[in-house]
Scaffold this motif. Structure first.
Motif, PDB file in Angstrom:
ATOM      1  N   LEU A 202      35.598   5.963 -13.593  1.00 50.43           N
ATOM      2  CA  LEU A 202      36.171   5.636 -14.995  1.00 50.43           C
ATOM      3  C   LEU A 202      37.968   5.883 -14.844  1.00 50.43           C
ATOM      4  CD1 LEU A 202      33.817   6.660 -17.466  1.00 50.43           C
ATOM      5  CD2 LEU A 202      34.322   4.189 -16.749  1.00 50.43           C
TER       6      LEU A 202
ATOM      7  N   GLU B  74      34.289   4.889 -23.389  1.00 53.89           N
ATOM      8  CA  GLU B  74      32.887   5.240 -23.659  1.00 53.89           C
ATOM      9  C   GLU B  74      32.573   5.715 -25.051  1.00 53.89           C
ATOM     10  OE1 GLU B  74      31.363   7.246 -19.485  1.00 53.89           O
ATOM     11  OE2 GLU B  74      32.371   8.640 -20.934  1.00 53.89           O
TER      12      GLU B  74
ATOM     13  N   ALA C 235      36.559   1.166 -19.653  1.00 56.76           N
ATOM     14  CA  ALA C 235      36.909   2.437 -19.503  1.00 56.76           C
ATOM     15  C   ALA C 235      36.440   3.553 -20.794  1.00 56.76           C
ATOM     16  CB  ALA C 235      38.356   2.840 -19.265  1.00 56.76           C
TER      17      ALA C 235
END
Length: 203
Positions: A167, A195, A193
């Motif tokens: 990420l 979360e 990217a």
């Protein structure tokens, strides 16, 4: 090692806690194994990363330079720990705008890591991403994009798509795309990217 100019991705208190833990570990290793033991010096590099992540760039430069000098003297320029220490020192230099010094050192260490350990080694991937960050900040955007793309592909193969390192590399590539004017591709990567509740931001 992470990519250059790391920005905090967690509450400051978490970094302060980590810094304290690393300092305690260093003291423990110095007493039990010696100040120049691999475990002591490796923990000093981890301390540098935590200090830099907490936003204390000047302190990180001082710590990483001291550790780099010690490791290079004790283990020689070809040792993996020396290469990792060089990578960490370059990261700290770049965070305070000393781009040229960081670039010269990091180009050397990246090519050596690539030749010695291969492109899939985590330290090689980290050095590649860090070098791309320097290129991006100094106008060498085509080279930055190439290195970022390479690092992301390798990270996905080695770690998988959801790994924190992957990420991080994804976010760095998005940053390079943005600078290169490839806005749509950058937006897509930034979205990947994210979360829940957290952006792994390290570019």
């Amino acid at each position: 090692m992470k990519s250059l100019a790391t920005r905090p991705t967690a509450p400051l208190g978490e970094y302060e806690k980590s810094i304290t833990q690393y300092q305690m570990a260093i003291s423990f290793f110095q007493v039990g194994k010696g100040k120049n033991h691999v475990d002591t010096l490796t923990t000093k590099l981890e301390l540098t990363s935590a200090v830099l992540a907490a936003g204390n760039s000047a302190e990180a430069v001082e710590l990483s330079e001291q550790t780099y000098d010690t490791v290079k003297s004790e283990y020689g320029p070809e040792h993996l720990l020396t290469l990792s220490a060089t990578n960490a020192f370059c990261k700290s230099l770049e965070s305070v705008g000393r781009h040229h010094e960081a670039k010269v050192l990091l180009e050397t260490v990246y090519h050596h890591l690539y030749d010695t350990w291969g492109e899939r080694h985590p330290t090689t991937m980290s050095a590649s991403s860090n070098l791309a960050s320097i290129y991006r900040r100094t106008g060498r955007i085509h080279e930055a994009v190439q290195l970022n793309q390479q690092a992301l592909v390798l990270a996905e193969e080695v770690h998988g798509t959801g790994h924190p390192s992957t990420l991080s590399y994804l976010h760095n590539l998005a940053a390079s795309y943005s600078v290169a004017g490839r806005s749509n591709e950058a937006v897509e990567l930034y979205a990947r990217a994210i979360e829940p509740g957290r952006l792994r931001h390290t570019g």
